[in-house]
Design an enzyme around this catalytic site. Sequence first.
Site, short mmCIF file in Angstrom:
data_model
loop_
_atom_site.label_atom_id
_atom_site.label_comp_id
_atom_site.label_asym_id
_atom_site.label_seq_id
_atom_site.Cartn_x
_atom_site.Cartn_y
_atom_site.Cartn_z
N LEU A 1 -4.70 -4.16 -5.54
CA LEU A 1 -5.30 -3.04 -6.28
C LEU A 1 -6.44 -2.39 -5.49
O LEU A 1 -6.97 -1.36 -5.91
CB LEU A 1 -5.76 -3.48 -7.67
CG LEU A 1 -4.66 -4.05 -8.58
CD1 LEU A 1 -5.22 -4.34 -9.98
CD2 LEU A 1 -3.45 -3.12 -8.69
N ASP B 1 4.31 -7.29 -4.65
CA ASP B 1 3.52 -7.09 -3.42
C ASP B 1 3.17 -5.60 -3.27
O ASP B 1 3.18 -5.05 -2.16
CB ASP B 1 4.24 -7.62 -2.18
CG ASP B 1 3.29 -7.77 -0.99
OD1 ASP B 1 2.07 -7.58 -1.16
OD2 ASP B 1 3.78 -8.06 0.12
N HIS C 1 -1.08 2.33 0.57
CA HIS C 1 -1.80 2.82 1.74
C HIS C 1 -1.80 4.34 1.66
O HIS C 1 -0.84 4.95 1.17
CB HIS C 1 -1.12 2.36 3.04
CG HIS C 1 -1.21 0.89 3.28
ND1 HIS C 1 -2.40 0.24 3.52
CD2 HIS C 1 -0.25 -0.08 3.29
CE1 HIS C 1 -2.17 -1.06 3.69
NE2 HIS C 1 -0.88 -1.28 3.54
C1 NCD Z 1 -0.32 -6.39 2.46
C2 NCD Z 1 -1.44 -5.41 2.26
O1 NCD Z 1 -1.25 -4.22 2.56
O2 NCD Z 1 -2.50 -5.80 1.77
N1 NCD Z 1 0.78 -5.76 3.13
C3 NCD Z 1 2.07 -6.13 3.10
O3 NCD Z 1 2.90 -5.53 3.82
N2 NCD Z 1 2.48 -7.10 2.34
C4 NCD Z 1 -0.92 -7.54 3.20
C5 NCD Z 1 0.05 -8.52 3.73
O4 NCD Z 1 0.44 -9.44 2.99
O5 NCD Z 1 0.40 -8.41 4.91
ZN ZN Z 2 1.31 -11.17 1.88
#
Ligand code: NCD
Ligand code: ZN
Length: 434
Positions: free
Chosen positions: A66, A309, A313
Site C-alpha cells: 500500500l 502481491d 508503481h
Molecule cells: C514488490 C514491490 O514492488 O514492492 N514487487 C514485486 O514485483 N513483487 C517487491 C518484491 O517482492 O520484489
Molecule cells: Zn515479494
Amino acid sequence: MAEQRIVFRGVRIIDPASGRDEITDLAIRGARISALGSDAMTPGAQVVDGVGLVLAPGLVDLHAHLREPGFEHKETVETGTRAAAAGGFTAVAPMANTDPVADNAAVIHEVRDLAVKAGLCDVFPVGAITRGLAGEEMAELGEMVEAGVRMFSDDGHCVPDARVLRNALTYAKAFEDVVLAEHCEDAALAEGGQMHEGLHSYSLGLAGQPREAEEVIVARDLAIARLTGGRLHLCHLSSAGSIEMVRRAKAEGLRVSAEVTPHHLVFTDEDLRTYDTNFKVNPPLRSPEDREALRAALADGTIDAVATDHAPHAVEEKETEFDHAPPGTIGLETALAAILTHLVEPDLLSLSSAIEAMSIRPARILGAGEHGGPIEPGRPANLVVFDPVAEWTVEPPFVSRSRNSAFLGTRLRGRVMYTALRGELVVADGKPQR
Ligand code: NCD
Ligand code: ZN
C-alpha cells in the site's frame, strides 16, 4: 441514528466454511448478519436485488503493497484500501517495505490508523522480520505483536542469513498465532535477472533469473521450519520445484503454508515478448509447465491461498527501459475476476475452492477472525457480492493510484458489485461509496 438494515434478495450464498450453497435472502442489521432465508425480509430495510449474483465471505489478501508511508506517489493506504474494496476485499495485509520500514509499533499504528480513517477495508499490517529490512538484526517483533501484528515478512527480499531466520522463527513460536512470511529469492542467483531464465530470456536478450533462485531458499527455509518447529508462510511461489517441496513438507507435518498470485496463475515468460514492463514482476513469470504446477497445487490444496502481491508503481517509473523498470503489477481490482475467468470457468478450480483460497484460508493464516466466514446470523457482515458472468475490459481509470496492471487490455468475467465492511456497503453497484 437508527441501525441500518439491508436485505440481499434471491442471492446465491456460497460459504465453504459452513458448506452452504443456496439461493436465498440475507439480512444485515447494523454491523452484523441478522438473518438468512425466509425470515430475512425486514420491513423498512434497503432491499438489494441479488438475482444472478453470488454472495460470499469478503476476500482477504495476505500480500499487498500500500506504499504508505513514503511512496504516496504510487499508492496510499486510502487509495489502496479503496482498490481493495472495489476488488471485493474486506481485509488486506500491507507489506513492510515502506519508508520508514514497518519494523516498529509506531509505523504499524500509523498504517492501521490511516486505514481506520479511510474506513474502506480492514488492514492487518505486516511487520518486518529484520530492522530496516537489512537482514541483520531482528526487528522489535515483541513490540509489534503487542500492537496486533500476526504476520512478519521482509518481503522484497528473503531473510538472507539462515541464523537470523532460525532465531526469528524460534522467537515467533512463543506467540501462538504468529507466522513468518518469506519472499524466497537467493540474492546472488537472482542478481541482475530481468525475467525467468530460459529460451525466452535468451531470445529476448534479457538477463535471466533461474527458478533455482527461489528453490534454494524454499529448501533452506523448510529445513529451518523443521529445525525450529516455527510457522512459515511462503509468498508468491512461482516454480514447480517449490511446489514439490511444499507438498512433501506438508505430508511430513511441517507448519507451512503457501500463496500464489493471480498473475503467476495466468501468464508465462512468453508474455514478455512485447517487452511490456507490466509483466516484469518478482518472482518472474515462469514457464507454462510451472504455471500448470501452480494451478494443480492450488486445486489440490498444496497452495493454501491466492494473494495479489499488489505492487503499484508510477507511470514514469514503469515507462522506461525494461532493465530500469521496478518489478510489480497491481492486482487488487482484478484478482477475483482473473481467478473466475482463468481457473473457475475452464473447470480447473471450483467456485467454492476459489472462495476458500481467496477468503477462508487467508483469513485463517492471518488470524483475521472477523473475516472469512462463516456466513451465519450474528457474524460480522464482511461480505462480497459479485456478478459471476459480467464481462469487462481491464483499462484505466483504476481505483488504485497506479495503473501498472499485467492484465491491462484483457477481458475478464466476474465483477464485484457490493462489498460490505461490518454491514456498511463500501462498494455498491460496482462503485466505491467513500
Ligand atoms: C514488490 C514491490 O514492488 O514492492 N514487487 C514485486 O514485483 N513483487 C517487491 C518484491 O517482492 O520484489
Ligand atoms: Zn515479494
